[in-house]
Motif scaffolding. Structure first.
Motif, PDB file in Angstrom:
ATOM      1  N   ALA A  49      41.278 -46.910 -25.772  1.00  0.00           N
ATOM      2  CA  ALA A  49      42.693 -47.322 -25.827  1.00  0.00           C
ATOM      3  C   ALA A  49      42.968 -48.403 -24.776  1.00  0.00           C
ATOM      4  CB  ALA A  49      43.591 -46.114 -25.609  1.00  0.00           C
ATOM      5  N   LYS A  50      42.420 -48.215 -23.586  1.00  0.00           N
ATOM      6  CA  LYS A  50      42.605 -49.220 -22.522  1.00  0.00           C
ATOM      7  C   LYS A  50      41.943 -50.536 -22.914  1.00  0.00           C
ATOM      8  CE  LYS A  50      43.194 -46.265 -18.537  1.00  0.00           C
ATOM      9  NZ  LYS A  50      42.602 -45.665 -17.364  1.00  0.00           N
ATOM     10  N   PRO A  52      40.850 -37.596 -30.722  1.00  0.00           N
ATOM     11  CA  PRO A  52      41.801 -38.553 -30.132  1.00  0.00           C
ATOM     12  C   PRO A  52      42.161 -38.280 -28.673  1.00  0.00           C
ATOM     13  CG  PRO A  52      42.896 -37.141 -31.721  1.00  0.00           C
ATOM     14  CD  PRO A  52      41.446 -36.851 -31.844  1.00  0.00           C
ATOM     15  N   SER A  53      42.123 -37.012 -28.279  1.00  0.00           N
ATOM     16  CA  SER A  53      42.557 -36.734 -26.903  1.00  0.00           C
ATOM     17  C   SER A  53      41.412 -36.729 -25.899  1.00  0.00           C
ATOM     18  CB  SER A  53      43.320 -35.411 -26.860  1.00  0.00           C
ATOM     19  OG  SER A  53      42.543 -34.431 -27.485  1.00  0.00           O
ATOM     20  N   SER A  74      38.094 -41.634 -25.878  1.00  0.00           N
ATOM     21  CA  SER A  74      39.113 -42.289 -26.715  1.00  0.00           C
ATOM     22  C   SER A  74      40.119 -43.025 -25.834  1.00  0.00           C
ATOM     23  CB  SER A  74      39.849 -41.268 -27.582  1.00  0.00           C
ATOM     24  OG  SER A  74      38.971 -40.722 -28.529  1.00  0.00           O
ATOM     25  N   LYS A  75      40.433 -42.423 -24.690  1.00  0.00           N
ATOM     26  CA  LYS A  75      41.375 -43.085 -23.763  1.00  0.00           C
ATOM     27  C   LYS A  75      40.761 -44.366 -23.205  1.00  0.00           C
ATOM     28  CE  LYS A  75      43.702 -38.847 -22.692  1.00  0.00           C
ATOM     29  NZ  LYS A  75      43.604 -37.636 -21.916  1.00  0.00           N
ATOM     30  N   PHE A 118      30.975 -36.951 -13.445  1.00  0.00           N
ATOM     31  CA  PHE A 118      30.445 -35.601 -13.634  1.00  0.00           C
ATOM     32  C   PHE A 118      31.568 -34.561 -13.658  1.00  0.00           C
ATOM     33  CE2 PHE A 118      28.778 -31.637 -11.725  1.00  0.00           C
ATOM     34  CZ  PHE A 118      27.905 -31.279 -12.736  1.00  0.00           C
ATOM     35  N   LEU A 119      32.505 -34.701 -12.752  1.00  0.00           N
ATOM     36  CA  LEU A 119      33.603 -33.728 -12.669  1.00  0.00           C
ATOM     37  C   LEU A 119      34.745 -34.061 -13.638  1.00  0.00           C
ATOM     38  CD1 LEU A 119      33.782 -33.210  -8.800  1.00  0.00           C
ATOM     39  CD2 LEU A 119      32.763 -31.699 -10.479  1.00  0.00           C
ATOM     40  N   ARG A 120      34.560 -35.118 -14.415  1.00  0.00           N
ATOM     41  CA  ARG A 120      35.560 -35.573 -15.397  1.00  0.00           C
ATOM     42  C   ARG A 120      36.916 -35.824 -14.745  1.00  0.00           C
ATOM     43  NH1 ARG A 120      35.072 -31.522 -20.352  1.00  0.00           N
ATOM     44  NH2 ARG A 120      36.482 -33.003 -21.294  1.00  0.00           N
ATOM     45  N   LEU A 121      36.861 -36.434 -13.578  1.00  0.00           N
ATOM     46  CA  LEU A 121      38.099 -36.707 -12.859  1.00  0.00           C
ATOM     47  C   LEU A 121      38.607 -38.130 -13.111  1.00  0.00           C
ATOM     48  CD1 LEU A 121      37.283 -34.947  -9.466  1.00  0.00           C
ATOM     49  CD2 LEU A 121      38.896 -34.195 -11.191  1.00  0.00           C
TER      50      LEU A 121
END
Lengths: 67, 250
Positions: free
Chosen positions: B224-225, B215-216, B220-221, B246-249
Motif C-alpha cells: 500500500a505504501k 489484506p490486513s 500488504s501494508k 523478527f518481532l514484527r514491530l
C-alpha cells in the motif's frame, strides 16, 4: 551492453519517447490505500501480533536466564 | 501514467509486486497490468487465468486489444475494485515486439495507470517496454548480487535517455545496510520495502494477489505504501533492522 542496445536500435524503428513526464492529475480517487488494506480483521491481527511479541520476549528472557 | 516494473535478473518477485501494486492502484484510478514479459509470461499464472487471446495475438494482429484485456473484480478488505489485465500467455515462439510501445500508448489513453511487468535483463523484450514507460521502478532483493544486477536497468534506461524513478526492495528481512546500498547504487528514491512473508507464497498457491487474500497483513501494508509512492502521494519508507522484522514491530 551499449553495443547490444545500438544494434537493437538499428534493428527497427525507435518508438517515440514520452519523456518521463507524469500527470499527477490523473489520480482520480483520494482513497487511503493503507486504510483499505488494514480494514479487515485488523484488531485480530494486532492481538495476534502482540501475543507473538510477548511469547518471543518470554522465550528470550527464559533463554537468558532472567526468568 | 505508464509505469514499468523492471529488474536486472529474474526471480526477484517483479510480477508479484506488479500484480499486487496494480490491485491497490485500481482504487485510485482505472488500472491495467500488462505482461510485458512475452518470452516468460507469468501474470496469468499469478491470477489463475487461462486467456484465449493475449498480447502476442494483439502484436501479431490476430486479436484486438479489447479481446485480449480481461476484467477481474477484487475485494480488498471491505472495498471492491476492478483490475484489467493484458496477459501474455501463449505458445513459446519468437514474438516481434516492435508494436508494443503503440499498444501501451493506446492503453494510456483509457487508463490512469498502465503497469508493465517488464522482462528481466538486457534484451529487446526488456528494452521496448522500458522505452514506452514514463516511470521505471527497479525491483531488487536485499542481496549484493541482486543490487548489482539491478544496476543493469540503469544502464539500459540511460542509454535511451531515461532515468530510473525508484528502487523497490523486495523480500526484505531487516537488511538495512543493503537497502541503503540499493538506494546508493540504483536510485535515491526508495519507493518501497516489501518484506519477506509466507503469505506471498500462500496467496500464489490459491491464485489470488496477497493484498486480496491477506489484506490486513504487514506485507500488504508495505505494498500500500509502495502504491501510494507510485501514484505520487509521498509516503515515508522506513528501513528497519532484523530485530524489528523478527518481532514484527515494523
Amino acid at each position: 551492453m551499449r553495443e547490444d542496445i545500438e544494434a537493437l536500435m538499428e534493428d527497427g524503428e525507435v518508438p517515440e519517447l514520452k519523456g518521463g513526464k507524469v500527470d499527477e492529475k490523473k489520480v482520480i480517487s483520494s482513497v487511503d490505500l493503507e486504510e483499505i488494506v488494514s480494514s479487515e480483521n485488523s484488531f485480530v491481527v494486532r492481538v495476534v501480533d502482540v501475543l507473538i511479541v510477548l511469547v518471543a520476549i518470554t522465550v528470550l528472557l527464559l533463554l537468558t536466564g532472567v526468568l | 501514467m505508464i509505469i514499468a516494473i523492471a529488474s536486472g535478473k529474474g526471480g526477484v518477485g517483479k510480477t508479484t509486486i506488479s500484480v499486487n501494486v496494480a490491485v491497490l492502484l485500481s482504487f485510485l484510478g482505472r488500472t491495467v497490468v500488462v505482461d510485458g514479459d512475452v518470452a516468460l509470461p507469468n501474470v496469468h499464472v499469478h491470477l489463475n487465468l487461462s486467456p484465449p487471446a493475449s498480447l502476442p495475438e494483439v502484436l501479431k494482429g490476430e486479436a484486438s486489444l479489447k479481446e485480449a484485456i480481461y476484467e477481474l473484480p477484487f475485494k480488498v478488505g471491505k472495498k471492491e475494485t476492478t483490475l484489467h489485465i493484458l496477459p501474455s500467455s501463449g505458445p513459446l515462439e519468437k514474438i516481434d515486439l516492435d508494436g508494443f510501445p503503440e499498444v501501451v500508448k493506446e492503453l494510456d489513453k483509457d487508463y490512469d495507470f498502465v503497469i508493465v511487468d517488464v522482462a528481466a535483463g538486457l534484451s529487446k523484450y526488456a528494452l521496448l517496454p522500458i522505452m514506452a514507460s514514463e516511470k521505471i521502478y527497479v525491483v531488487v532483493n536485499p542481496e549484493k548480487a541482486s543490487i548489482e544486477d539491478g544496476k543493469r536497468v540503469i544502464s539500459v534506461a540511460s542509454s535511451i535517455g531515461k532515468e530510473v524513478s525508484g528502487v523497490i526492495v523486495n523480500r526484505y528481512k531487516g537488511e538495512k545496510a543493503l537497502a541503503e546500498l540499493a538506494q546508493k547504487e540504483i536510485s535515491e528514491n526508495l519507493a518501497g520495502i516489501v518484506r519477506e512473508s509466507k503469505l506471498v507464497k500462500k496467496a500464489w498457491e490459491i491464485g489470488k494477489p496477497f493484498v486480496v487474500a491477506f489484506p490486513s497483513s504487514a506485507v500488504s501494508k508495505d505494498v500500500a505504501k509502495l502504491a501510494k509512492n507510485m501514484a505520487g502521494m509521498k509516503t515515508e519508507i522506513k528501513k528497519y533492522g532484523k530485530l524489528k522484522y523478527f518481532l514484527r514491530l515494523a
